[in-house]
Design a protein around this motif. Structure first.
Motif, PDB file in Angstrom:
ATOM      1  N   GLU A 265      51.578  43.287  27.205  1.00 15.57           N
ATOM      2  CA  GLU A 265      50.418  44.133  26.953  1.00 15.57           C
ATOM      3  C   GLU A 265      49.143  43.343  27.159  1.00 15.57           C
ATOM      4  OE1 GLU A 265      50.641  45.461  22.930  1.00 15.57           O
ATOM      5  OE2 GLU A 265      50.439  43.456  22.079  1.00 15.57           O
TER       6      GLU A 265
ATOM      7  N   PHE B 164      54.615  46.692  37.172  1.00 19.74           N
ATOM      8  CA  PHE B 164      54.698  46.592  35.714  1.00 19.74           C
ATOM      9  C   PHE B 164      55.934  47.343  35.229  1.00 19.74           C
ATOM     10  CE2 PHE B 164      49.773  46.448  34.928  1.00 19.74           C
ATOM     11  CZ  PHE B 164      49.759  45.121  35.318  1.00 19.74           C
TER      12      PHE B 164
ATOM     13  N   HIS C  75      51.841  47.741  28.532  1.00 13.11           N
ATOM     14  CA  HIS C  75      50.943  48.711  27.926  1.00 13.11           C
ATOM     15  C   HIS C  75      49.511  48.172  27.856  1.00 13.11           C
ATOM     16  CE1 HIS C  75      54.621  50.743  27.085  1.00 13.11           C
ATOM     17  NE2 HIS C  75      55.008  49.885  26.153  1.00 13.11           N
ATOM     18  N   ASN C  76      48.558  49.120  27.859  1.00 13.22           N
ATOM     19  CA  ASN C  76      47.139  48.785  27.662  1.00 13.22           C
ATOM     20  C   ASN C  76      46.677  47.680  28.617  1.00 13.22           C
ATOM     21  OD1 ASN C  76      46.612  50.533  25.261  1.00 13.22           O
ATOM     22  ND2 ASN C  76      48.215  49.233  24.392  1.00 13.22           N
ATOM     23  N   SER C  77      46.900  47.907  29.887  1.00 11.64           N
ATOM     24  CA  SER C  77      46.604  46.891  30.896  1.00 11.64           C
ATOM     25  C   SER C  77      45.915  47.527  32.086  1.00 11.64           C
ATOM     26  CB  SER C  77      47.898  46.185  31.324  1.00 11.64           C
ATOM     27  OG  SER C  77      48.470  45.480  30.219  1.00 11.64           O
ATOM     28  N   SER C  78      45.301  46.691  32.946  1.00  6.26           N
ATOM     29  CA  SER C  78      44.493  47.226  34.038  1.00  6.26           C
ATOM     30  C   SER C  78      44.626  46.393  35.305  1.00  6.26           C
ATOM     31  CB  SER C  78      43.021  47.303  33.625  1.00  6.26           C
ATOM     32  OG  SER C  78      42.507  46.009  33.363  1.00  6.26           O
TER      33      SER C  78
ATOM     34  N   PHE D  64      54.208  51.195  38.374  1.00 12.29           N
ATOM     35  CA  PHE D  64      54.398  50.846  36.965  1.00 12.29           C
ATOM     36  C   PHE D  64      55.333  51.868  36.348  1.00 12.29           C
ATOM     37  CE2 PHE D  64      50.351  53.153  37.285  1.00 12.29           C
ATOM     38  CZ  PHE D  64      50.428  54.127  36.295  1.00 12.29           C
TER      39      PHE D  64
ATOM     40  N   SER E  78      55.390  52.498  31.313  1.00 14.15           N
ATOM     41  CA  SER E  78      54.214  51.730  30.899  1.00 14.15           C
ATOM     42  C   SER E  78      53.100  52.695  30.518  1.00 14.15           C
ATOM     43  CB  SER E  78      53.745  50.817  32.042  1.00 14.15           C
ATOM     44  OG  SER E  78      54.751  49.882  32.385  1.00 14.15           O
TER      45      SER E  78
ATOM     46  N   ILE F 256      47.857  52.575  31.385  1.00 17.25           N
ATOM     47  CA  ILE F 256      47.576  51.698  32.522  1.00 17.25           C
ATOM     48  C   ILE F 256      46.394  52.260  33.298  1.00 17.25           C
ATOM     49  CG2 ILE F 256      48.479  50.711  34.656  1.00 17.25           C
ATOM     50  CD1 ILE F 256      49.823  49.662  32.075  1.00 17.25           C
TER      51      ILE F 256
ATOM     52  N   SER G  55      55.731  57.021  31.971  1.00 19.14           N
ATOM     53  CA  SER G  55      54.419  56.406  31.738  1.00 19.14           C
ATOM     54  C   SER G  55      53.438  57.458  31.231  1.00 19.14           C
ATOM     55  CB  SER G  55      53.896  55.770  33.023  1.00 19.14           C
ATOM     56  OG  SER G  55      54.731  54.693  33.425  1.00 19.14           O
TER      57      SER G  55
ATOM     58  N   PRO H  33      48.187  57.454  32.077  1.00 18.68           N
ATOM     59  CA  PRO H  33      47.629  56.580  33.122  1.00 18.68           C
ATOM     60  C   PRO H  33      46.279  57.087  33.588  1.00 18.68           C
ATOM     61  CG  PRO H  33      49.251  58.048  34.085  1.00 18.68           C
ATOM     62  CD  PRO H  33      49.290  58.292  32.590  1.00 18.68           C
TER      63      PRO H  33
END
Length: 401
Positions: free
Chosen positions: A161, A190, A194-197, A213, A216, A219, A240, A243
């Motif tokens: 994350e 991915f 989680h909570n990623s960019s 991804f 997840s 994102i 996911s 997103p």
């Protein structure tokens, strides 16, 4: 993300110097071991013989267009004996090109998708046998053409994350590499992250998907490009949630520009350009529900601009909203419409879109503006501008008797 330590990696003049995945991985692991921070990759081309495995709370930044991670040439071998589910080694008939530290994928004709194993070779047992760091996800049988390949995502993260990736170019070296399916890899991949960019990145010529991804949540992919990849441009999938994909370009990919896989829900897809892809501009299907697709440019794709896949009601993509999109000149490979709603797909809203053929996008190819399937229910179509189609602007298909 908290600031943490900041270190640089480069061919020269950096905290850690080198030009391959090993120095990049050393930097990521060092920063991760201190609780997180930033790894800055200086301009240059870095040869990748394994994935760069990201960790939680790591920010990876490069210089757009100048920091290039290039997939090394790939190798392929049949397995010489069965690889059993859970086994952590493989025996190869042609081990040339496989080395300790390399990324590897293993599968047979019956174990594609999530049953493909991606791993790293961590030891050599004998001339033909290697130990890998992940158990096989399925039985890989010689009788089903079990195969190993040095195919892997160029950048990846698993069970993590708070990851940020910015300004990186991925050169997938497609012509010198075997394919890898998008459930287990992509240029950037991915899995349960989680909570990623991902921002200001480019993935091109990867023998698979550009960005994928899976499972997840939350994102963000923003201001990125996906071009000339063998399969999908952008691939959110497999449960996911929420997103956000905005201001991205996916063009000249072999499959769909944007493919919502299974159970993609409550997403926002806006201001993207999906152009000249080898199948659909946008594809929506299995339990993909409650998504907003807004202000996208969807043009000159080989088949339908937007396609709702043929699913029964219990797995349909319901309650999706298409708003203020421009959908022109799709169907360049034959029979393609602006929007086609197939299957038992319910409660779709199509409002304020421009749909048709325009001279500025080339030949007049789009057959129908919106084709509503006979099994759909409660489709709302309002305030759209539809002109210039080869057939009709709006068609409600009749039930088959």
């Amino acid at each position: 993300m908290k600031k943490g330590i900041h270190i640089s990696v480069g061919i020269k003049g950096a905290t850690i110097t080198g030009d391959n995945n090993r120095v990049l991985q050393a930097a990521v692991d060092y920063v991760s071991g201190l609780g997180g921070g930033t790894v800055q990759i200086l301009p240059g081309t870095y040869q990748m013989k394994d994935s760069l495995h990201l960790r939680s709370n790591v920010r990876l930044i490069g210089k757009p267009g100048q920091t290039v991670l290039q997939k090394a040439d790939g190798f392929i071998s049949l397995l010489s004996t069965d690889g059993d589910y859970g086994e952590e080694q493989v025996s190869l008939t042609s081990p040339t090109g496989f080395e300790v530290g390399d990324g590897i994928s293993v599968r047979d004709d019956g174990s594609g998708g999530f049953h493909t194993t991606t791993a790293t070779i961590i030891a050599r047992v004998d001339q033909h046998t290697f130990t890998i760091n992940q158990p096989l996800q399925a039985d890989c049988m010689v009788g089903r053409n079990a195969i190993a390949k040095t195919a892997f995502p160029v950048i990846s993260a698993y069970y993590a994350e708070q990851i940020e990736i910015e300004g990186i170019t991925i050169d997938g070296n497609r012509s010198a590499n075997p394919p890898l399916n998008g459930c287990r890899g992509a240029g950037i991949f991915f899995y349960r992250v989680h909570n990623s960019s991902i921002r200001h990145c480019v993935v091109h010529h990867y023998n698979g998907d550009g960005y994928s991804f899976q499972q997840s949540n939350d994102i963000v992919i923003e201001d990125c490009q996906s071009l000339n990849n063998a399969n999908l441009g952008l691939h959110p999938g497999s449960g996911s949630q929420r997103p956000i994909l905005r201001q991205n370009t996916a063009h000249d990919n072999g499959g769909d520009g944007l493919f919502l896989c299974w159970r993609v829900r409550h997403g926002i897809f806006e201001n993207n350009e999906l152009r000249r892809n080898g199948q659909y501009g946008i594809s929506i299907g299995h339990k993909d529900s409650d998504n907003l697709l807004r202000n996208n440019l969807v043009v000159t794709n080989a088949s339908h601009g937007v396609y709702f896949r043929n699913e029964p009601e219990y797995t349909g993509g319901h309650r999706n909203r298409l708003e203020s999109n421009q959908i022109f000149n799709n169907g360049t490979a034959g029979e393609g419409n602006g929007i086609t709603i197939d299957g038992e797909t319910n409660d779709t809203i199509i409002v304020g879109n421009q749909i048709g053929n325009k001279a500025e996008y080339g030949s007049t190819t789009q057959q129908i503006g919106v084709a509503v399937g006979s099994k759909t229910q409660r489709t709302e179509i309002d305030q759209n501008q539809m002109t210039g189609h080869l057939k009709e602007d709006l068609v409600y298909c009749q039930p088959t008797k």
